[in-house]
Design a protein around this motif. Structure first.
Motif, PDB file in Angstrom:
ATOM      1  N   UNK A 179      -3.321  -3.140  -7.939  1.00  0.00           N
ATOM      2  CA  UNK A 179      -3.864  -2.459  -6.767  1.00  0.00           C
ATOM      3  C   UNK A 179      -2.765  -1.630  -6.095  1.00  0.00           C
ATOM      4  N   UNK A 180      -3.131  -0.407  -5.643  1.00  0.00           N
ATOM      5  CA  UNK A 180      -2.139   0.482  -5.047  1.00  0.00           C
ATOM      6  C   UNK A 180      -2.402   0.789  -3.577  1.00  0.00           C
ATOM      7  N   UNK A 181      -3.645   0.622  -3.132  1.00  0.00           N
ATOM      8  CA  UNK A 181      -4.023   0.954  -1.759  1.00  0.00           C
ATOM      9  C   UNK A 181      -4.815  -0.195  -1.156  1.00  0.00           C
ATOM     10  N   UNK A 182      -4.716  -0.338   0.166  1.00  0.00           N
ATOM     11  CA  UNK A 182      -5.403  -1.441   0.822  1.00  0.00           C
ATOM     12  C   UNK A 182      -6.886  -1.160   1.051  1.00  0.00           C
ATOM     13  N   UNK A 183      -7.263   0.113   1.183  1.00  0.00           N
ATOM     14  CA  UNK A 183      -8.675   0.464   1.378  1.00  0.00           C
ATOM     15  C   UNK A 183      -8.908   1.923   0.969  1.00  0.00           C
ATOM     16  N   UNK A 184     -10.176   2.335   0.884  1.00  0.00           N
ATOM     17  CA  UNK A 184     -10.483   3.715   0.479  1.00  0.00           C
ATOM     18  C   UNK A 184      -9.904   4.774   1.432  1.00  0.00           C
ATOM     19  N   UNK A 226       0.852  -1.190   0.000  1.00  0.00           N
ATOM     20  CA  UNK A 226       0.000   0.000   0.000  1.00  0.00           C
ATOM     21  C   UNK A 226       0.890   1.243   0.000  1.00  0.00           C
ATOM     22  N   UNK A 227       0.567   2.209  -0.887  1.00  0.00           N
ATOM     23  CA  UNK A 227       1.358   3.441  -0.977  1.00  0.00           C
ATOM     24  C   UNK A 227       1.251   4.301   0.276  1.00  0.00           C
ATOM     25  N   UNK A 228       0.203   4.088   1.067  1.00  0.00           N
ATOM     26  CA  UNK A 228      -0.004   4.915   2.253  1.00  0.00           C
ATOM     27  C   UNK A 228       0.585   4.268   3.506  1.00  0.00           C
ATOM     28  N   UNK A 229       0.140   3.059   3.803  1.00  0.00           N
ATOM     29  CA  UNK A 229       0.528   2.459   5.081  1.00  0.00           C
ATOM     30  C   UNK A 229       1.591   1.365   4.957  1.00  0.00           C
ATOM     31  N   UNK A 230       1.857   0.888   3.748  1.00  0.00           N
ATOM     32  CA  UNK A 230       2.910  -0.103   3.554  1.00  0.00           C
ATOM     33  C   UNK A 230       2.493  -1.554   3.740  1.00  0.00           C
ATOM     34  N   UNK A 231       1.207  -1.824   4.005  1.00  0.00           N
ATOM     35  CA  UNK A 231       0.746  -3.209   4.157  1.00  0.00           C
ATOM     36  C   UNK A 231       0.814  -3.946   2.830  1.00  0.00           C
ATOM     37  N   UNK A 232       0.989  -5.274   2.904  1.00  0.00           N
ATOM     38  CA  UNK A 232       0.952  -6.103   1.699  1.00  0.00           C
ATOM     39  C   UNK A 232      -0.461  -6.081   1.124  1.00  0.00           C
ATOM     40  N   UNK A 280      -6.990   4.672   3.036  1.00  0.00           N
ATOM     41  CA  UNK A 280      -5.578   4.872   2.682  1.00  0.00           C
ATOM     42  C   UNK A 280      -5.450   5.654   1.379  1.00  0.00           C
ATOM     43  N   UNK A 281      -6.318   5.360   0.418  1.00  0.00           N
ATOM     44  CA  UNK A 281      -6.276   6.073  -0.860  1.00  0.00           C
ATOM     45  C   UNK A 281      -6.557   7.562  -0.640  1.00  0.00           C
ATOM     46  N   UNK A 282      -7.581   7.863   0.144  1.00  0.00           N
ATOM     47  CA  UNK A 282      -7.947   9.244   0.426  1.00  0.00           C
ATOM     48  C   UNK A 282      -6.842   9.954   1.210  1.00  0.00           C
ATOM     49  N   UNK A 283      -6.322   9.298   2.211  1.00  0.00           N
ATOM     50  CA  UNK A 283      -5.271   9.865   3.038  1.00  0.00           C
ATOM     51  C   UNK A 283      -4.018  10.167   2.205  1.00  0.00           C
ATOM     52  N   UNK A 284      -3.657   9.246   1.334  1.00  0.00           N
ATOM     53  CA  UNK A 284      -2.474   9.419   0.487  1.00  0.00           C
ATOM     54  C   UNK A 284      -2.621  10.652  -0.403  1.00  0.00           C
ATOM     55  N   UNK A 285      -3.776  10.776  -1.072  1.00  0.00           N
ATOM     56  CA  UNK A 285      -3.981  11.900  -1.984  1.00  0.00           C
ATOM     57  C   UNK A 285      -4.123  13.224  -1.234  1.00  0.00           C
TER      58      UNK A 285
END
Length: 127
Positions: free
Chosen positions: A21-26, A8-14, A28-33
């Motif tokens: 896929x780039x993010x583990x959940x919505x 995951x680009x935000x939290x680093x989880x597998x 993380x996606x929102x937080x990253x952007x």
């Protein structure tokens, strides 16, 4: 077959599931952007849009009756920038009013003081 494990680009989880896929959940996606938007400098069109919104708000606030006159220094001190406008209209006298959406302004010098004449868009101006 070799399995590539993305994180995951935000939290680093597998990540599990699709290979792209780039993010583990919505969240993380929102937080990253959101964080990316804070750290990057504002894009050009964001700066233009923000200035147009500010100009419109100021012209609207000072032009309650449909026509008004105000000293330019007053508007400029509040962040107004006359170089940002959406369109213009030229009257029969040759005066060119610059508009920010439906609110227009004309720069005039009266008694040595620079002023703006504020107007609101009217139906007859569409010619």
């Amino acid at each position: 077959m070799v399995r590539i494990v993305n994180t995951c680009k935000c939290c680093g989880k597998d990540l599990e599931g699709r290979s792209d896929k780039k993010f583990c959940d919505p969240y993380c996606k929102s937080s990253y952007h959101y964080q990316k938007g804070i750290t990057e400098s504002p894009r050009f069109y964001n700066r233009v849009d923000n200035q147009l919104k500010l100009n419109r708000r100021l012209l609207k606030n000072y032009n309650k009756a449909g026509k008004a006159t105000i000293r330019s220094e007053q508007l400029i001190s509040e962040g107004f920038n006359p170089n940002f406008f959406t369109h213009y209209w030229k009257n029969n006298k040759g005066d060119v009013y610059l508009f920010v959406y439906e609110f227009g302004f004309l720069s005039k010098i009266e008694h040595g003081v620079k002023k703006y004449i504020l107007i609101k868009w009217q139906g007859y101006m569409e010619k």
